[in-house]
Design an enzyme around this catalytic site. Structure first.
Site, PDB file in Angstrom:
ATOM      1  N   HIS A 103      48.340  -9.974  90.380  1.00  0.00           N
ATOM      2  CA  HIS A 103      47.238  -9.129  90.850  1.00  0.00           C
ATOM      3  C   HIS A 103      47.335  -9.050  92.369  1.00  0.00           C
ATOM      4  O   HIS A 103      48.266  -9.583  92.951  1.00  0.00           O
ATOM      5  CB  HIS A 103      45.862  -9.590  90.367  1.00  0.00           C
ATOM      6  CG  HIS A 103      45.430 -10.948  90.848  1.00  0.00           C
ATOM      7  ND1 HIS A 103      45.920 -12.115  90.311  1.00  0.00           N
ATOM      8  CD2 HIS A 103      44.542 -11.323  91.805  1.00  0.00           C
ATOM      9  CE1 HIS A 103      45.346 -13.156  90.916  1.00  0.00           C
ATOM     10  NE2 HIS A 103      44.522 -12.693  91.834  1.00  0.00           N
ATOM     11  N   HIS A 105      45.507 -10.113  95.001  1.00  0.00           N
ATOM     12  CA  HIS A 105      44.966 -11.081  95.946  1.00  0.00           C
ATOM     13  C   HIS A 105      46.062 -11.825  96.707  1.00  0.00           C
ATOM     14  O   HIS A 105      47.214 -11.890  96.273  1.00  0.00           O
ATOM     15  CB  HIS A 105      44.067 -12.083  95.213  1.00  0.00           C
ATOM     16  CG  HIS A 105      42.750 -11.523  94.798  1.00  0.00           C
ATOM     17  ND1 HIS A 105      41.933 -12.126  93.868  1.00  0.00           N
ATOM     18  CD2 HIS A 105      42.093 -10.394  95.185  1.00  0.00           C
ATOM     19  CE1 HIS A 105      40.830 -11.410  93.695  1.00  0.00           C
ATOM     20  NE2 HIS A 105      40.912 -10.352  94.493  1.00  0.00           N
ATOM     21  N   ASP A 107      46.785 -14.873  97.111  1.00  0.00           N
ATOM     22  CA  ASP A 107      47.507 -15.978  96.485  1.00  0.00           C
ATOM     23  C   ASP A 107      48.629 -15.507  95.563  1.00  0.00           C
ATOM     24  O   ASP A 107      49.380 -16.334  95.045  1.00  0.00           O
ATOM     25  CB  ASP A 107      46.546 -16.912  95.732  1.00  0.00           C
ATOM     26  CG  ASP A 107      45.586 -16.183  94.807  1.00  0.00           C
ATOM     27  OD1 ASP A 107      45.486 -14.948  94.874  1.00  0.00           O
ATOM     28  OD2 ASP A 107      44.916 -16.864  94.004  1.00  0.00           O
ATOM     29  N   HIS A 166      39.575 -11.117  85.679  1.00  0.00           N
ATOM     30  CA  HIS A 166      39.457 -11.672  87.040  1.00  0.00           C
ATOM     31  C   HIS A 166      39.485 -10.557  88.082  1.00  0.00           C
ATOM     32  O   HIS A 166      38.749 -10.594  89.072  1.00  0.00           O
ATOM     33  CB  HIS A 166      40.604 -12.648  87.262  1.00  0.00           C
ATOM     34  CG  HIS A 166      40.800 -13.055  88.682  1.00  0.00           C
ATOM     35  ND1 HIS A 166      39.942 -13.891  89.348  1.00  0.00           N
ATOM     36  CD2 HIS A 166      41.766 -12.732  89.570  1.00  0.00           C
ATOM     37  CE1 HIS A 166      40.368 -14.061  90.586  1.00  0.00           C
ATOM     38  NE2 HIS A 166      41.476 -13.373  90.746  1.00  0.00           N
ATOM     39  N   CYS A 185      45.283 -15.810  87.391  1.00  0.00           N
ATOM     40  CA  CYS A 185      43.854 -16.088  87.554  1.00  0.00           C
ATOM     41  C   CYS A 185      42.996 -15.519  86.432  1.00  0.00           C
ATOM     42  O   CYS A 185      41.787 -15.737  86.417  1.00  0.00           O
ATOM     43  CB  CYS A 185      43.379 -15.574  88.908  1.00  0.00           C
ATOM     44  SG  CYS A 185      44.153 -16.426  90.290  1.00  0.00           S
ATOM     45  N   LYS A 188      41.714 -19.714  83.030  1.00  0.00           N
ATOM     46  CA  LYS A 188      41.146 -20.857  83.742  1.00  0.00           C
ATOM     47  C   LYS A 188      41.686 -22.169  83.194  1.00  0.00           C
ATOM     48  O   LYS A 188      41.924 -22.295  81.989  1.00  0.00           O
ATOM     49  CB  LYS A 188      39.618 -20.860  83.594  1.00  0.00           C
ATOM     50  CG  LYS A 188      38.926 -19.658  84.226  1.00  0.00           C
ATOM     51  CD  LYS A 188      39.004 -19.720  85.730  1.00  0.00           C
ATOM     52  CE  LYS A 188      38.205 -18.602  86.380  1.00  0.00           C
ATOM     53  NZ  LYS A 188      38.242 -18.706  87.856  1.00  0.00           N
ATOM     54  N   ASN A 196      35.227 -17.083  92.015  1.00  0.00           N
ATOM     55  CA  ASN A 196      34.802 -15.900  92.761  1.00  0.00           C
ATOM     56  C   ASN A 196      34.913 -14.676  91.858  1.00  0.00           C
ATOM     57  O   ASN A 196      35.986 -14.361  91.347  1.00  0.00           O
ATOM     58  CB  ASN A 196      35.707 -15.749  93.993  1.00  0.00           C
ATOM     59  CG  ASN A 196      35.309 -14.579  94.877  1.00  0.00           C
ATOM     60  OD1 ASN A 196      34.539 -13.714  94.486  1.00  0.00           O
ATOM     61  ND2 ASN A 196      35.861 -14.562  96.080  1.00  0.00           N
ATOM     62  N   HIS A 226      45.290 -21.406  88.915  1.00  0.00           N
ATOM     63  CA  HIS A 226      44.912 -22.593  89.699  1.00  0.00           C
ATOM     64  C   HIS A 226      44.650 -23.738  88.741  1.00  0.00           C
ATOM     65  O   HIS A 226      44.019 -23.555  87.701  1.00  0.00           O
ATOM     66  CB  HIS A 226      43.657 -22.327  90.533  1.00  0.00           C
ATOM     67  CG  HIS A 226      43.755 -21.128  91.415  1.00  0.00           C
ATOM     68  ND1 HIS A 226      44.356 -21.155  92.659  1.00  0.00           N
ATOM     69  CD2 HIS A 226      43.351 -19.850  91.233  1.00  0.00           C
ATOM     70  CE1 HIS A 226      44.304 -19.945  93.199  1.00  0.00           C
ATOM     71  NE2 HIS A 226      43.699 -19.138  92.344  1.00  0.00           N
TER      72      HIS A 226
END
Length: 245
Positions: A103, A105, A107, A166, A185, A188, A196, A226
């Site tokens: 995606h 973002h 990270d 997400h 992401c 989970k 977020n 994560h």
């Protein structure tokens, strides 16, 4: 500096009770850890300093067949990405055929310039490219719409958009050789919070993960964006988490 990220507050990656087997750390420095989670699959974990959550561990995946690899999500910066590429070429004796951010973002795309310096092509969902450009993040080179199949050695690795969660562009990577899913992401770790939700579609999230689960019934290893690697129970946990009011 503000980062547009989504994650839960979590500890560094470590094996947990849901893991299908013991994981083996094969490389570790101050900035990057590489953990073997299946015969031909390796999780790379780097760290991002954020204003809200402090120093956050961020996962990606390397899959290998023959003398080729494909990387899902870059490490968080150029230095860490350079370490990963050097480890793949020097220790695995493989070339990196492609990198696939899951995606838009930071990270996922933070180390793209280093991959580009090594002439490694990047592929992403067309929405990921649009959102990265809009938010002035590093922009992947090649777009796909729903599904991307890349040959790696004698095998194939698949990237698929199953729906929003997400973010509105999140995709997952699947490597049938090891029955490994890189959920990014969208998925989970066990006991994680919702994180977020700034770019999320919370109402769509459970159904999206349910489609992932239905598509890959033989999964052995599931890697979240994560936190700790596990098995299919991470899909069930994520579905339940976002079905809650």
């Amino acid at each position: 500096m503000k980062f547009l990220l989504a994650f839960s507050l979590l500890a560094a990656v470590a094996p947990n009770s849901s893991s299908p087997g013991p994981d083996k750390v094969v490389y570790q420095s101050a900035d990057l850890t590489i953990t073997q989670v299946a015969p031909n699959s390796y999780v790379h974990t780097s760290f991002l300093q954020t204003e809200t959550f402090g120093k956050v561990p961020c996962n990606g995946l390397v899959v290998r067949s023959g003398a080729e690899t494909v990387v899902f999500d870059t490490p968080t910066g150029d230095k860490e990405s350079g370490e990963l590429i050097a480890w793949i070429t020097g220790e695995l004796h493989c070339r990196v055929k492609a990198v696939v951010p899951t995606h838009f973002h930071e990270d996922c795309v933070g180390g793209l310039p280093e991959f580009q310096r090594h002439n490694i092509p990047s592929y992403a969902h067309k929405k990921t490219i649009a959102y990265a450009r809009q938010h002035k993040f590093n922009v992947p080179q090649h777009a796909f719409t729903r599904r991307l199949a890349l040959r790696v050695g004698t095998a194939k690795v698949y990237t698929t958009f199953f729906g929003e969660g997400h973010t509105r562009d999140n995709v997952v990577g699947y490597f049938p050789t090891d029955e490994v899913l890189f959920g990014g992401c969208l998925i989970k770790e066990l006991q994680a919070g919702k994180g977020n939700l700034a770019d999320a579609n919370v109402s769509a999230w459970p159904a999206t993960v349910a489609r992932v689960k239905q598509a890959y019934p033989r999964l052995q290893v599931v890697v979240p964006g994560h936190g700790a690697v596990g098995g299919p129970s991470l899909l069930d946990y994520t579905i339940q988490l976002f079905q809650q009011p």
